[in-house]
Design a protein around this motif. Structure first.
Motif, PDB file in Angstrom:
ATOM      1  N   PRO A 238     -86.336  18.625  94.319  1.00  0.00           N
ATOM      2  CA  PRO A 238     -85.960  17.501  95.182  1.00  0.00           C
ATOM      3  C   PRO A 238     -86.499  16.188  94.614  1.00  0.00           C
ATOM      4  O   PRO A 238     -87.611  16.132  94.080  1.00  0.00           O
ATOM      5  N   THR A 239     -85.708  15.144  94.707  1.00  0.00           N
ATOM      6  CA  THR A 239     -86.097  13.843  94.168  1.00  0.00           C
ATOM      7  C   THR A 239     -85.816  12.731  95.169  1.00  0.00           C
ATOM      8  O   THR A 239     -84.802  12.761  95.857  1.00  0.00           O
ATOM      9  N   VAL A 240     -86.736  11.781  95.227  1.00  0.00           N
ATOM     10  CA  VAL A 240     -86.521  10.614  96.101  1.00  0.00           C
ATOM     11  C   VAL A 240     -85.730   9.537  95.380  1.00  0.00           C
ATOM     12  O   VAL A 240     -85.289   8.562  95.989  1.00  0.00           O
ATOM     13  N   GLU A 241     -85.522   9.733  94.072  1.00  0.00           N
ATOM     14  CA  GLU A 241     -84.752   8.766  93.279  1.00  0.00           C
ATOM     15  C   GLU A 241     -83.292   9.210  93.207  1.00  0.00           C
ATOM     16  O   GLU A 241     -82.970  10.179  92.517  1.00  0.00           O
ATOM     17  N   THR A 242     -82.423   8.522  93.895  1.00  0.00           N
ATOM     18  CA  THR A 242     -81.016   8.949  93.944  1.00  0.00           C
ATOM     19  C   THR A 242     -80.333   8.833  92.585  1.00  0.00           C
ATOM     20  O   THR A 242     -79.340   9.516  92.332  1.00  0.00           O
ATOM     21  N   SER A 243     -80.873   8.003  91.702  1.00  0.00           N
ATOM     22  CA  SER A 243     -80.281   7.864  90.361  1.00  0.00           C
ATOM     23  C   SER A 243     -80.449   9.140  89.538  1.00  0.00           C
ATOM     24  O   SER A 243     -79.768   9.331  88.528  1.00  0.00           O
ATOM     25  N   GLU A 244     -81.349  10.024  89.969  1.00  0.00           N
ATOM     26  CA  GLU A 244     -81.590  11.269  89.234  1.00  0.00           C
ATOM     27  C   GLU A 244     -80.627  12.389  89.629  1.00  0.00           C
ATOM     28  O   GLU A 244     -80.609  13.453  89.005  1.00  0.00           O
ATOM     29  N   ILE A 245     -79.828  12.149  90.680  1.00  0.00           N
ATOM     30  CA  ILE A 245     -78.825  13.129  91.080  1.00  0.00           C
ATOM     31  C   ILE A 245     -77.621  13.002  90.147  1.00  0.00           C
ATOM     32  O   ILE A 245     -77.041  11.923  90.011  1.00  0.00           O
ATOM     33  N   LEU A 246     -77.242  14.099  89.499  1.00  0.00           N
ATOM     34  CA  LEU A 246     -76.202  14.070  88.473  1.00  0.00           C
ATOM     35  C   LEU A 246     -74.886  14.667  88.971  1.00  0.00           C
ATOM     36  O   LEU A 246     -74.872  15.461  89.912  1.00  0.00           O
ATOM     37  N   ASN A 247     -73.811  14.294  88.328  1.00  0.00           N
ATOM     38  CA  ASN A 247     -72.505  14.859  88.648  1.00  0.00           C
ATOM     39  C   ASN A 247     -72.358  16.267  88.082  1.00  0.00           C
ATOM     40  O   ASN A 247     -71.685  17.125  88.656  1.00  0.00           O
ATOM     41  N   GLU A 248     -73.026  16.517  86.954  1.00  0.00           N
ATOM     42  CA  GLU A 248     -72.947  17.813  86.283  1.00  0.00           C
ATOM     43  C   GLU A 248     -74.289  18.119  85.659  1.00  0.00           C
ATOM     44  O   GLU A 248     -74.924  17.243  85.073  1.00  0.00           O
TER      45      GLU A 248
END
Length: 586
Positions: A238-248
């Motif tokens: 889990p990450t609080v940085e939304t930029s670390e959520i990837l499409n793939e």
């Protein structure tokens, strides 16, 4: 939406943060959703998130606090790149309905405020708290289902109600509790139970998420048993940085592509797919009626939501009595009765990905006698329909392929399939038990009793393997009086599997006595000619078993190396008094 909170909880809300953990397609590595998880509970004086919610509940503020958290989660969710194509999983405390200020419609207001579609949120319901009044739980489930929200059951399999909750709530998704998935590749009981849960869910039209996956082997096992999605540290913490959520997730895609167990079935399924145009769940009923009237040979319509995710099928026979009468058509077209609305006429249908192993698709179909087909998705979106007729055709083609690879006498897999199994063992790091069986004194028996009885002896041994070894054992016939049997095992099941294989030696020796005359049975031997042309006594038929345990992570596991070891073991087994030789590769 004025929901006042004491200053203490307003301060806590400012400190608390929302982290997101991705939920991805287990066949492609592409993101499907994110789960919102609360962070910083320690900084507001709580040892756990559960402790925090317990105090909010005791203060009678649970609903007000939860709505503030929903707002916080949604506000952050829309900062994720590509959020429009994602689902947000949000956990509901199942005590919400006990709050005096619980009110309908607040979630819709929040979604409208942030420009988020209703299909983009999925409420997770857990059985962490036992409900004293089960009707309250049912009321909450019915409330969110009636408002057309996606519902997921979290921690499935370890709660208070178990399958009853599955029956009562009719969820869209279940998350198998990580208890069943931790080290699933090492524990045969967990694998059997998780597979059973998955198969049942799919037959009910429910998607399955494997939760808490922490390594490659767990991921691949969950894919092989039929799970649709996967979540866990192996994908991303889990990450609080939304930029670390990837499409793939490339590392997951690489694992899936490099795994030699995977079978390329896209092309096989593609040619059989009926890519009929689906209907949106909100389609005017008159349009659906017109579709069936213009296409009298069509028996079903595929129903999807606004995200093109399949919800189920509408069978023509469900509305036949209404189609052919003016009064019935008027009822359907005008949606006069709640039970005649499209969403209430749906029939559950199995759903799986186009990349799914063809044998898994066949198994899903075969396990449900009433199945009329399976909906196929491509990266979770509707792709086509595989009818019962198409699946039966595929099954027949598969049977023809297997028939060409079977031994003609015993109908067991022949050498080409045995070679594939060895390649499978070589490509993986799991624990396997391999066994060569060789019938002893077979030539002497064949010479005295003739080729026909020799064939009967070989068929007898093949039948013993079929009837006495469970389906997870691979059973092959090398040729003549040589057989190969193997099983993927684990530390807990290893001894039991070895005992099962060893039991085949005594079982054959006992049953083979029935092939001899009364006189030879009483003597316990026959007179025949050895390979040098000399007459001698030969004991009655028996078999030698050379067992090789290939330990987990053993590096020396090439097919040639394994064959060489087994050949040596077979010679040793023939010298043992019990005709069994066991060795291990560490």
């Amino acid at each position: 939406m004025k929901l006042n909170l004491p200053k203490k909880w307003i301060r806590n809300l400012k400190i608390l943060d929302v982290a997101f953990q991705p939920i991805i397609n287990i066949h492609t590595g592409k993101i499907f959703a994110v789960e919102a998880l609360l962070r910083n509970h320690n900084e507001v004086g709580f040892n756990s998130i559960f402790e925090l919610f317990d105090e909010v509940y005791e203060d009678n503020l649970l609903y007000s606090f939860d709505l503030k958290l929903r707002k916080k989660a949604l506000k952050k969710f829309i900062t994720i790149k590509g959020y429009e194509d994602l689902k947000l999983f949000y956990n509901l405390d199942n005590r919400l309905l006990e709050m005096p200020n619980f009110k309908h419609g607040n979630t819709n207001k929040l979604l409208k405020h942030y420009g988020i579609g209703k299909n983009s949120i999925c409420f997770e319901i857990s059985e962490r708290h036992e409900i004293s009044n089960i009707s309250k739980m049912q009321e909450m489930l019915v409330h969110y289902k009636n408002e057309d929200f996606c519902i997921a059951i979290d921690d499935f399999g370890v709660g208070y109600s178990g399958y009853k909750l599955l029956y009562d709530s009719k969820p869209d998704i279940i998350k198998i509790d990580r208890f069943f998935l931790t080290d699933i590749q090492k524990d045969m009981k967990k694998k059997v139970m998780a597979k059973s849960i998955t198969r049942l869910a799919i037959q009910l039209g429910i998607k399955v998420i494997a939760e808490g996956i922490e390594n490659r082997e767990e991921l691949l096992t969950c894919r092989d048993i039929g799970c649709h999605f996967v979540q866990g540290y192996f994908i991303q913490r889990p990450t609080v940085e939304t930029s670390e959520i990837l499409n793939e997730y490339v590392h997951i895609k690489d694992v899936l592509n490099s795994d030699k167990r995977s079978t390329q079935t896209h092309c096989e399924v593609e040619s059989f797919l009926d890519k009929k145009t689906p209907f949106n769940i909100n389609t005017d009923m008159r349009e659906v009626l017109e579709y069936f009237q213009k296409n009298p040979q069509t028996e079903i319509a595929i129903i999807v939501n606004s995200n093109n995710e399949p919800l189920g099928i509408l069978q023509e026979n469900r509305i036949k009595e209404y189609i052919y009468s003016p009064y019935g058509r008027a009822l359907l077209a005008n949606n006069c009765a709640e039970k005649l609305k499209l969403k209430n006429l749906l029939t559950p249908c199995g759903i799986t990905e186009v990349n799914c192993n063809i044998l898994t698709i066949i198994e899903l179909f075969s396990n449900n006698a009433e199945s009329i087909g399976i909906i196929i998705t491509n990266n979770s979106k509707y792709y086509g329909f595989l009818s019962a007729r198409a699946i039966i055709t595929i099954m027949n083609e598969q049977n023809l392929i297997h028939a060409t690879e079977q031994n003609p006498l015993t109908k067991l897999p022949g050498n080409s399939m045995i070679e594939k199994f060895f390649a499978h063992v070589s490509a993986n790091k799991e624990l396997y038990i391999l066994c060569y069986f060789d019938l002893d004194n077979f030539k002497a028996f064949n010479d005295v009793y003739g080729f026909r009885n020799g064939d009967r002896a070989i068929i007898l041994f093949a039948d013993i393997l079929r009837k006495n070894l469970p389906s997870e054992f691979f059973k092959g016939h090398i040729g003549g009086d040589d057989f190969f049997v193997a099983v993927e095992s684990d530390e807990q099941s290893e001894e039991a599997h070895i005992n099962m294989l060893s039991d085949m030696v005594k079982k054959f020796a006992d049953d083979a006595r029935g092939l001899y005359s009364k006189e030879d049975k009483e003597k316990g031997y026959i007179i025949s000619t050895d390979r040098e042309g000399k007459k001698k006594k030969f004991p009655l038929l028996c078999t030698s078993a050379a067992l090789l345990v290939v330990r987990r992570n053993t590096t020396k596991r090439s097919a040639d190396y394994l064959n060489d070891i087994l050949s040596l073991q077979k010679k040793v087994a023939k010298q043992e008094s019990n005709h069994i030789s066991i060795s291990c590769l560490l």
